[in-house]
Structure formats: C-alpha cells, structure tokens
Design a protein around this motif. Structure first.
Motif, PDB file in Angstrom:
ATOM      1  N   ALA A  36       1.483  37.968  11.309  1.00 56.04           N
ATOM      2  CA  ALA A  36       1.873  36.549  11.354  1.00 56.04           C
ATOM      3  C   ALA A  36       3.337  36.493  11.764  1.00 56.04           C
ATOM      4  CB  ALA A  36       1.683  35.908   9.982  1.00 56.04           C
ATOM      5  N   ASN A  37       3.863  35.292  11.886  1.00 59.99           N
ATOM      6  CA  ASN A  37       5.310  35.194  12.119  1.00 59.99           C
ATOM      7  C   ASN A  37       6.021  35.240  10.774  1.00 59.99           C
ATOM      8  OD1 ASN A  37       7.679  34.943  13.512  1.00 59.99           O
ATOM      9  ND2 ASN A  37       7.680  32.721  13.386  1.00 59.99           N
ATOM     10  N   ASN A  39       4.355  33.309   7.834  1.00 63.83           N
ATOM     11  CA  ASN A  39       3.489  32.646   6.855  1.00 63.83           C
ATOM     12  C   ASN A  39       3.008  33.686   5.833  1.00 63.83           C
ATOM     13  OD1 ASN A  39       1.614  31.167   5.468  1.00 63.83           O
ATOM     14  ND2 ASN A  39       0.638  30.301   7.289  1.00 63.83           N
ATOM     15  N   ILE A  99      -1.470  35.604  19.020  1.00 61.49           N
ATOM     16  CA  ILE A  99      -0.115  35.072  18.775  1.00 61.49           C
ATOM     17  C   ILE A  99       0.096  33.952  19.786  1.00 61.49           C
ATOM     18  CG2 ILE A  99       2.351  35.644  18.989  1.00 61.49           C
ATOM     19  CD1 ILE A  99       1.646  38.431  17.874  1.00 61.49           C
ATOM     20  N   VAL A 100       0.871  32.935  19.405  1.00 67.02           N
ATOM     21  CA  VAL A 100       1.140  31.859  20.355  1.00 67.02           C
ATOM     22  C   VAL A 100       2.433  32.167  21.113  1.00 67.02           C
ATOM     23  CG1 VAL A 100       2.319  30.420  18.611  1.00 67.02           C
ATOM     24  CG2 VAL A 100       1.359  29.348  20.641  1.00 67.02           C
ATOM     25  N   ILE A 204      -0.667  24.639  21.650  1.00 65.43           N
ATOM     26  CA  ILE A 204      -1.738  24.474  22.648  1.00 65.43           C
ATOM     27  C   ILE A 204      -2.239  23.026  22.652  1.00 65.43           C
ATOM     28  CG2 ILE A 204      -3.543  25.386  21.109  1.00 65.43           C
ATOM     29  CD1 ILE A 204      -5.043  26.346  23.546  1.00 65.43           C
TER      30      ILE A 204
END
Ligand code: NDP
Length: 383
Positions: A36-37, A39, A99-100, A204
């Motif tokens: 995750a980043n 979180n 991942i975004v 998105i």
C-alpha cells in the motif's frame, strides 16, 4: 494446485477486488507480498487475514506504524520505494499490478524482470514507459495480462483470430458522469468521482470524467496490441456492457460483454488461460434493454485527442502527458483548480515544444516523469 501471488496496491479498488476473489478459494493461493502507500490499518488487516509473507508501505514514514500493527504476527514489514521494488521482485506465479499512477512503474518493472506473469491494472506505468516496458517483457520472457476491462476484452476477442487480420480495435467508453453536464468549469470533485457504472479509485474516476482514462487506454492498447494507432478507435457506449470489440478483415466483429464489475477481468487474468467462478451478477440483457453508441465529443473532452497526439509523437510525449495529468487531477481533487483546467494544463505542458528525448531505460522514464511533474506544478502556480 496452490499458486503464489503478490498484489501491489492491495488496499485499493482493484487490489481489494482481487483479494475478494482469493477469499473465496483461499487454499488455491499463497500470498507473498501485499503493498500500500500508507493505509497501514487496512494493509495490516489484509496481511493478517491472508497470511502474507511481507507487507510493504511505499511511504517510509508509515513503517513504524506497520511494524506495530503486525507485531507478533510473523509477517515481515517493510517500507520505502526500494523495499517496494524488492518485494515486487520476489518470485511469484502472478503479480497483480494495481498501484495508481506512475508510482507503480518501478515495482512493475521489478516484477517483469523476474519473468513471471503480471496482471496489469496500473495503466499509467505502461503509458509512461511504453517501449521500455514492452522491451523488458520480451527480454525477460514475462507475460503481461491486461486487467483493464477494455484491454481484457480485446485480449479475449483476439483469441478468435490473428492480429494480422484485425481491421479495427474499438475501445468502448462510458463517457463518464459528466457527458451531459453543460458547465464543466463548475464540476466538483464529488460530482467527478461519481461514476455511473463503475466503483473505482478517485484518480481513475476523475480520468473517466475528463476522458483522459480513455486517452491513457488508447496508448495502453497501442503498446499491448500492435495493430497500429490508426486502427484503434473509441466509441462512447454509456451502458458499459460491451467492454471492447475487435473487427476482423472478413467483417466479423467479436465483442466481450459482461457486468460492470472489475472482478470479471481480474478473474480472467487470475485463471488465464482457464476460467474460474466469480460471484458477479450474470448479464441480464432484457433488463438492460438497449445498447447505444456515440462518437466521442472531443470539443468538450479534448483528452482523447491529446492522448492520440502524444501517442503519435511517441518518445517522451506519453510520459509527459501522464505526469501532467496526474498533477492536474491531484490539484483538482485538492480543489486547487477547476475541472475544466485539467486538459488545459496537460495541453500546455505538452505543447511547450521542448519535449525530452525518448527515454531508453526505467531511470530515463522516471526522469521525464519527475521533470514533467515539476513543470506542471510550476504552471499551476503561475496561473
Ligand atoms: P485506488 O486509488 O483505489 O488504489 C490505489 C492503490 O495504490 C492503493 O493500494 C494505494 O495505497 C496504492 N498507492 C497509492 N499511491 C501510491 C504510491 N505513491 N506508491 C505506492 N502505492 C501507492 O486505485 P484503483 O484500484 O482504482 O486503481 C489502481 C490502478 O488500476 C490505476 O492505475 C487505475 O487506472 C487502474 N484501473 C482501475 C480500475 C478500477 O476499477 N478501479 C479499472 C481499470 C484500471 P493506499 O491505500 O495506502 O493509498
């Protein structure tokens, strides 16, 4: 047979949809890495539930919290960009790249270098790295499976013929939540993320509203399916029932249909080349009733034109477009710029005329990305 899997971006919309499928057949899977980043609470809960080997936060400042949350569980905790790439490089049968943004590029490349199978949702990585990524896939014998519903649809339709026989690839676009909204300058982040058909992450969702999502998908399709850019077209199809189509030279068009549920294309990648059960609602065509199709309105939504121009220019242009769009979307979500400025900012950054040389390595792509972000941020501050 148990298969091993890593999920990059496990706490996001695609990541949790993937884990939802795995939850239904846990004995079939061994979870290696979940990332995750920042979180921490959700990542730690997922890592414990799925007994992951390692959990990684990209933001190193969250590592102490992750360690505390995983204390006594026996699960490794790691943090930072390098740790993320190292976890992505652990050998697995399949990596879900969810991942975004271009932040996912390094980990995706690390997974590709292991020569495994990558289920790619992270379209920004492919848009930015283009030929660098496809060359790495070929060099390391990796397999790229498209998770994006449109590309997954095309991938499935291409099983019905030879790529040399393709006349057209048609990417369908829902048109997003703002297709019928007159004053785009007054659109709020809440309106922009309220997609009529899909439940997705914020970035998105905004891309769908601007149509940059379809622009990025055009570039993505160009790299995944080498038929030539001029053979890839976009059609607005508000119901999102047909996820994309392939027309062959004999006049046959194959389409893939399904519910607007990302678990369908994710399952198609997880089970490929076989099929697996999903809990998704079956398609009920009589209830849907009608399917409609329109040309995209590039006057109001110039993103697809900008993306096509960037793809035609090639080289660094798609990475510049992607970076400028990421900066613009973040600024819009922070309420710093109006919705209608997103494409204007991207166009200004692209049209400065001093595009960097075509990147030839991962480091060069990341340099273009970084420089373009800085330029886009400067332009935001100027106005
Ligand atoms: P979300 O915003 O829901 O999730 C993003 C994931 O990436 C989270 O796990 C997040 O962690 C993590 N992440 C965010 N920033 C960073 C960073 N800087 N470094 C490392 N990890 C980071 O996104 P989506 O699931 O909606 O989308 C993921 C990708 O899939 C995007 O590229 C999108 O275009 C594509 N896609 C998504 C679809 C969808 O239906 N959602 C459909 C088709 C494609 P944290 O939770 O800590 O923030």
């Amino acid at each position: 047979m148990t298969r091993s899997i890593s999920i990059l971006g496990a706490t996001g919309s695609v990541g949790t949809s993937t884990l939802d499928l795995i939850r239904r057949a846990p004995d079939d899977w061994r979870i290696v890495a979940l990332t995750a980043n920042c979180n921490v609470a959700e990542l730690a809960a997922l890592a414990k539930e799925f007994r992951a080997e390692i959990a990684v936060v990209a933001d190193e400042s969250c590592l102490d919290d992750l360690r505390a949350a995983l204390d006594g569980s026996g699960i490794e905790a790691a943090g930072g960009k390098r740790a993320l790439c190292e976890a992505a490089a652990r050998p697995v049968d399949i990596t879900v790249a969810a991942i975004v943004g271009c932040a996912g590029l390094g980990p995706v490349m690390a997974a590709i270098e292991q020569g495994g199978t990558i289920a790619l949702a992270n379209k920004e990585a492919l848009v930015s790295a283009g030929e660098v990524m496809t060359a790495a896939v070929a060099k390391h014998g990796a397999t790229l499976l498209p998770v994006d519903s449109e590309h997954n649809a095309i991938f499935q339709c291409l099983e019905g013929g030879r790529i040399e026989d393709v006349r057209w690839i048609t990417l369908t676009a829902s048109g997003g939540p703002l297709r019928a909204v007159e004053d785009l300058s007054a659109v709020t982040p809440e309106q922009a993320v309220a997609h009529p058909n899909w439940d997705m992450g914020a970035k998105i969702s905004v891309d769908s509203a601007t149509m940059f999502n379809k622009g990025l998908e055009l570039i993505e399709a160009h790299h995944l399916f080498p038929v030539g850019l001029d053979k890839i077209r976009i059609v607005v199809h508000p119901q999102s029932v047909i996820h994309s189509m392939v027309e062959y030279r004999d006049g046959s068009t194959l389409a893939q249909l399904g519910p607007s549920d990302m678990r369908v294309p994710i399952a198609s990648c997880l089970a490929w080349p076989q099929r697996m059960d999903t809990p998704c609602e079956p398609l009920d065509l009589p209830t849907i009733g009608e399917l409609s199709f329109f040309q995209p309105d590039e006057q109001r939504f110039p993103a697809t034109r900008l993306a096509r121009e960037a793809a035609e220019a090639g080289g660094a242009a798609p990475a510049v477009l992607n970076a400028a769009n990421e900066v613009a979307v973040a600024a819009f979500l922070d309420r710093k710029i109006p919705f209608s400025r997103i494409p204007l900012l991207v166009e200004r950054v692209l049209s400065e005329g001093n595009l960097p040389d075509a990147p030839r390595s991962l480091d060069e792509v990341l340099m273009v990305d970084d420089a373009s972000r800085k330029r886009a941020t400067e332009m935001l501050e100027l106005a």
